[in-house]
Scaffold this active site. Structure first.
Site, PDB file in Angstrom:
ATOM      1  N   THR A   1       0.832  -1.209   0.000  1.00 21.07           N
ATOM      2  CA  THR A   1       0.000   0.000   0.000  1.00 21.07           C
ATOM      3  C   THR A   1       0.866   1.258   0.000  1.00 21.07           C
ATOM      4  O   THR A   1       0.544   2.247  -0.665  1.00 21.07           O
ATOM      5  CB  THR A   1      -0.948   0.022   1.219  1.00 21.07           C
ATOM      6  OG1 THR A   1      -1.590  -1.246   1.323  1.00 21.07           O
ATOM      7  CG2 THR A   1      -2.007   1.091   1.069  1.00 21.07           C
TER       8      THR A   1
ATOM      9  N   CYS B   1       4.117  -5.856  12.777  1.00 16.36           N
ATOM     10  CA  CYS B   1       3.742  -5.683  14.186  1.00 16.36           C
ATOM     11  C   CYS B   1       3.075  -6.935  14.731  1.00 16.36           C
ATOM     12  O   CYS B   1       3.043  -7.166  15.924  1.00 16.36           O
ATOM     13  CB  CYS B   1       2.793  -4.506  14.333  1.00 16.36           C
ATOM     14  SG  CYS B   1       3.573  -2.948  13.972  1.00 16.36           S
TER      15      CYS B   1
END
Ligand SMILES: [Zn+2]
Length: 337
Positions: free
Chosen positions: A130, A182
């Site tokens: 993205t 993450c």
């Protein structure tokens, strides 16, 4: 404009009343309403930007609350889409700001619609596919792009200005991060806040016509191990497909082609890598999923009832959903770009 609300910001020499007017006539696209996106949009809305458009494809989960400052337990219970939950909070913070929330994916097909009327774009995403899409779209449309990424206690950020600085593709390579996200190696909240604040600081400088004050570096920090590094944004990569050759490869790619819903099997197939090293992925996913490797495939079972079946040729079957967006979310979260 409510001068009392912004009085402390207008007392700040480089902004003053003229800068405040600049802010109120500006608009920002924030892509991603997770950890970075909630801090970014909170600060921009409080600062008095005129309009903010917030896009996110995910919903609020309990594991978000440790760092995603805009959400609470009620959002988790209601499984609120992050963009909507954020809009609800932001409207209470500053009703003078126009806030648009979009629940969905940003793709090569729709990015143009989202950015065409925006003054600036801020990166609140968690994946490089993205980010490269945003980078290419911004450079094509000549819109500044405030990039930020955080994983573990490390962060990276830069403010790219088309025609004046190199772009994200010049300074980092697709897939940087080695597949760490993450969701595999964790993240601490202060690292997120720092990077988001740096992204907003450069954006405020730009929007209030303080261009000479821009930092002009790719900044890398590790706040746990006490390291920071600034790499000056000097000359672009002469071969850069985005800012030098104007090919904008991320805009050419048809992301939809990578995903196929396998009908009746509750499965979406995603094929966006040329190969997968199953042994390496077994090690990487072992802490967070129940992992089983055969000579042909790797199966990872997550608590939430989602399974990945990974193949050496790069294919991943996301089982437990027929929703392309949800499958892509899981894929980006654990496999990354
Ligand atoms: Zn470039």
């Amino acid at each position: 404009m409510d001068k009392t609300r912004y009085s402390r910001q207008m007392l700040f020499g480089p902004i003053q009343e003229s800068g405040q007017h600049q802010l109120s006539s500006s608009s920002a696209l924030v892509v991603g309403a997770g950890a970075l996106g909630t801090v970014i949009s909170n600060q921009l809305v409080r600062a008095g930007i005129g309009k903010i458009r917030l896009i996110d494809r995910d919903y609020v989960e309990l594991s978000n609350l440790q760092r995603q400052m805009m959400f609470d337990e009620e959002d988790v219970e209601q499984a609120m889409p992050k963009a909507v939950a954020a809009k609800n909070k932001l409207e209470k913070i500053n009703s003078q700001v126009e806030i648009e929330a979009i629940v969905g994916n940003v793709t090569a097909e729709n990015i143009h619609e989202f950015i065409k009327d925006m003054t600036v774009v801020l990166d609140g995403t968690d994946n490089f596919s993205t980010r490269f899409l945003l980078n290419d779209a911004c450079f094509k449309q000549q819109i500044p792009f405030s990039y930020g990424g955080v994983v573990s206690s490390r962060g990276m950020t830069a403010f790219f200005v088309p025609g004046k600085t190199p772009c994200l593709r010049c300074v980092t390579h697709e897939g940087a991060g080695g597949g760490q996200t993450c969701d595999t190696v964790g993240v601490i909240s202060p690292a997120v806040d720092m990077v988001a604040s740096l992204q907003v600081t450069e954006t405020l400088k730009w929007l209030t016509l303080n261009e000479p004050s821009l930092r002009n570096t790719l900044k890398t920090i590790d706040i746990w191990h006490n390291r920071h590094y600034d790499m000056k944004l000097l000359t672009p990569d002469a071969d850069c497909a985005t800012c030098q050759k104007n090919e904008f490869p991320a805009l050419q790619k048809n992301a939809e082609d990578e995903e196929t819903v396998l009908c009746g099997r509750d499965t979406v197939q995603i094929h966006s890598k040329p190969a997968l090293d199953l042994e390496q992925w077994e090690g990487q996913l072992a802490n967070i999923a129940d992992v089983k490797r055969t000579p042909f495939l790797l199966k990872a079972t997550f608590e939430e009832g989602i399974h990945f079946v990974m193949f050496k040729d790069g294919r991943v079957l996301v089982q437990g959903t027929e929703d392309r967006v949800q499958a892509r979310t899981w894929y980006d979260r654990y496999i990354g770009s």
